[in-house]
Design a protein around this motif. Structure first.
Motif, PDB file in Angstrom:
ATOM      1  N   LEU A  57       0.380  -1.382  -0.192  1.00  0.00           N
ATOM      2  CA  LEU A  57       0.037  -0.137   0.084  1.00  0.00           C
ATOM      3  C   LEU A  57       1.195   0.879   0.304  1.00  0.00           C
ATOM      4  CD1 LEU A  57      -3.015  -0.698   2.263  1.00  0.00           C
ATOM      5  CD2 LEU A  57      -2.853  -0.378  -0.095  1.00  0.00           C
ATOM      6  N   THR A  58       1.864   0.796   0.960  1.00  0.00           N
ATOM      7  CA  THR A  58       3.085   2.334   1.086  1.00  0.00           C
ATOM      8  C   THR A  58       3.593   2.453  -0.446  1.00  0.00           C
ATOM      9  OG1 THR A  58       3.117   2.261   3.307  1.00  0.00           O
ATOM     10  CG2 THR A  58       4.832   3.348   1.668  1.00  0.00           C
ATOM     11  N   ASP A  59       3.750   1.854  -1.445  1.00  0.00           N
ATOM     12  CA  ASP A  59       4.475   2.071  -2.633  1.00  0.00           C
ATOM     13  C   ASP A  59       3.120   2.150  -3.414  1.00  0.00           C
ATOM     14  OD1 ASP A  59       7.054   0.545  -1.557  1.00  0.00           O
ATOM     15  OD2 ASP A  59       7.013  -1.088  -2.064  1.00  0.00           O
ATOM     16  N   LEU A  60       2.694   1.819  -3.382  1.00  0.00           N
ATOM     17  CA  LEU A  60       1.386   2.060  -4.660  1.00  0.00           C
ATOM     18  C   LEU A  60       0.892   3.630  -4.451  1.00  0.00           C
ATOM     19  CD1 LEU A  60      -0.351   1.605  -6.529  1.00  0.00           C
ATOM     20  CD2 LEU A  60      -2.018   0.778  -5.397  1.00  0.00           C
ATOM     21  N   SER A  61       0.964   3.850  -2.529  1.00  0.00           N
ATOM     22  CA  SER A  61       1.099   5.271  -2.899  1.00  0.00           C
ATOM     23  C   SER A  61       1.671   7.043  -3.330  1.00  0.00           C
ATOM     24  CB  SER A  61       0.477   5.718  -0.669  1.00  0.00           C
ATOM     25  OG  SER A  61       1.623   5.106  -0.456  1.00  0.00           O
ATOM     26  N   GLU A  66       3.242  10.106  -7.477  1.00  0.00           N
ATOM     27  CA  GLU A  66       4.154  10.682  -8.471  1.00  0.00           C
ATOM     28  C   GLU A  66       3.245  10.985 -10.175  1.00  0.00           C
ATOM     29  OE1 GLU A  66       8.224   9.020 -11.363  1.00  0.00           O
ATOM     30  OE2 GLU A  66       7.185   8.365  -8.729  1.00  0.00           O
ATOM     31  N   LYS A  67       2.489   9.925  -9.951  1.00  0.00           N
ATOM     32  CA  LYS A  67       1.630   9.679 -11.711  1.00  0.00           C
ATOM     33  C   LYS A  67       0.365   9.685 -11.622  1.00  0.00           C
ATOM     34  CE  LYS A  67       5.704   6.996 -13.077  1.00  0.00           C
ATOM     35  NZ  LYS A  67       5.722   5.611 -13.012  1.00  0.00           N
ATOM     36  N   GLY A  68      -0.651   9.797 -10.466  1.00  0.00           N
ATOM     37  CA  GLY A  68      -2.032   9.614  -9.921  1.00  0.00           C
ATOM     38  C   GLY A  68      -2.354   8.461 -10.039  1.00  0.00           C
ATOM     39  N   ALA A  97      -4.782   5.619  -2.265  1.00  0.00           N
ATOM     40  CA  ALA A  97      -5.248   6.438  -2.347  1.00  0.00           C
ATOM     41  C   ALA A  97      -5.250   7.906  -1.354  1.00  0.00           C
ATOM     42  CB  ALA A  97      -6.170   7.331  -3.239  1.00  0.00           C
ATOM     43  N   GLN A  98      -6.020   6.758  -0.145  1.00  0.00           N
ATOM     44  CA  GLN A  98      -5.830   8.246   0.673  1.00  0.00           C
ATOM     45  C   GLN A  98      -4.787   8.090   1.445  1.00  0.00           C
ATOM     46  OE1 GLN A  98      -9.684   6.698   3.603  1.00  0.00           O
ATOM     47  NE2 GLN A  98      -9.020   5.021   1.628  1.00  0.00           N
ATOM     48  N   MET A  99      -3.367   7.985   1.186  1.00  0.00           N
ATOM     49  CA  MET A  99      -2.211   7.656   2.251  1.00  0.00           C
ATOM     50  C   MET A  99      -1.644   8.696   1.182  1.00  0.00           C
ATOM     51  SD  MET A  99      -1.525   3.869   3.252  1.00  0.00           S
ATOM     52  CE  MET A  99       0.269   4.099   3.264  1.00  0.00           C
TER      53      MET A  99
END
Length: 291
Positions: A57-61, A66-68, A97-99
């Motif tokens: 989740l952190t990596d995705l946030s 950076e890119k949306g 996205a919340q993070m």
């Protein structure tokens, strides 16, 4: 009861569920209908996926900052609440996205029944590359039990081999303690497959972990010290053809009980035996036969 084929919930809806996001993609795989305020988006309480890896989740946030959000969420209008939406697919993106402190998200809006929502959520989870073997197997089983899909239809629609689906379903015959080791990453799916047919899977799983055995070594262990001496196999059993053994394995996986087929060569008749280990299994079988 007639079984449901590839209806809207599996075939047409698959067009909305793209593979997991690739950071290199700079445009959405599916064009969003609109941007939805994040506070108007609500998770699905029946979402089959219960665990979300915090590191992922952190990596995705970080990627979203950076890119949306590259791939839009799939939402449906929340019944009885105008302007509010329920997540059908994309809860992981919503959480990340919340993070990332995003205020609105791209979304595709679909009018879906409760059954279709569950079906599509299962499919999206199966498509994910980070799903462990037990979660994937449970997804297949739910699609088969709740929506009447066959292994063949699932394989065709999801781009999987039938043997892949059958092998994963067989893992669900293992004790919960062994399945937990697979969920935790302590045992691979390959290791777990070697334990399906042995009488002492928990003991062998412990040895595999303690000795850090490879899958091949685990297979050898299952064939030797891990397996209790077998009774002498009848000649007819030894001569059982590959199709019959494959049918036994498929029925065992579907019923989650051992199934043996004794077909008399050259005749149309034979015997089918179902072996249960608990009264709950017997009760479940009786319920199925009574439907």
């Amino acid at each position: 009861m007639e079984k449901k084929g590839l209806g809207r919930g599996l075939s047409a809806l698959l067009a909305d569920v793209a593979p997991a996001e690739e950071p290199s993609l700079m445009r959405p795989v599916t064009s969003p209908d609109r941007m939805i305020p994040i506070e108007c988006i609500h998770p699905n309480p029946d979402q089959p996926r219960r665990q979300f890896n915090e590191k992922d989740l952190t990596d995705l946030s970080n990627s979203i900052r950076e890119k949306g959000v590259i791939q839009p969420l799939i939402l449906r209008p929340l019944p009885g609440q105008a302007g509010e939406y329920q997540i059908v697919a994309g809860e992981r993106r919503w959480r990340a996205a919340q993070m990332a402190e995003r205020h609105e998200l791209p979304a595709v809006i679909r009018e879906l029944t409760d059954a279709e929502v569950i079906e599509l959520a299962i499919i999206e989870n199966i498509q994910r590359s980070d799903l462990n073997a037990v979660e994937e197997a449970l997804g297949y089983r739910m699609l088969m039990e709740r929506f009447g899909h066959t292994q063949e239809k699932l394989a065709e629609a999801l781009g999987k081999s039938r043997s892949h689906i059958a092998n994963l379903l067989r893992l669900l015959n293992l004790p919960e303690t062994v399945l937990a080791l697979v969920r935790e990453g302590k045992l691979s799916a390959g290791h777990a497959r070697t334990l399906v047919t042995v009488p002492n899977p928990e003991e062998l799983a412990k040895q595999i972990i303690e000795k850090d055995l490879s899958v091949r070594q685990a297979e050898q262990l299952a064939r030797t010290i891990g397996v209790k001496p077998k009774k002498k196999v009848a000649k007819k059993e030894q001569e059982k053809d590959a199709d019959t053994r494959a049918l036994e394995a498929d029925l065992s996986a579907n019923l989650r009980m051992e199934v043996l087929i004794a077909h008399r060569p050259g005749q149309q008749s034979g015997e089918l035996r179902v072996r249960y280990t608990t009264l709950e299994q017997l009760d479940g079988l009786c319920q199925r036969l009574g439907q």
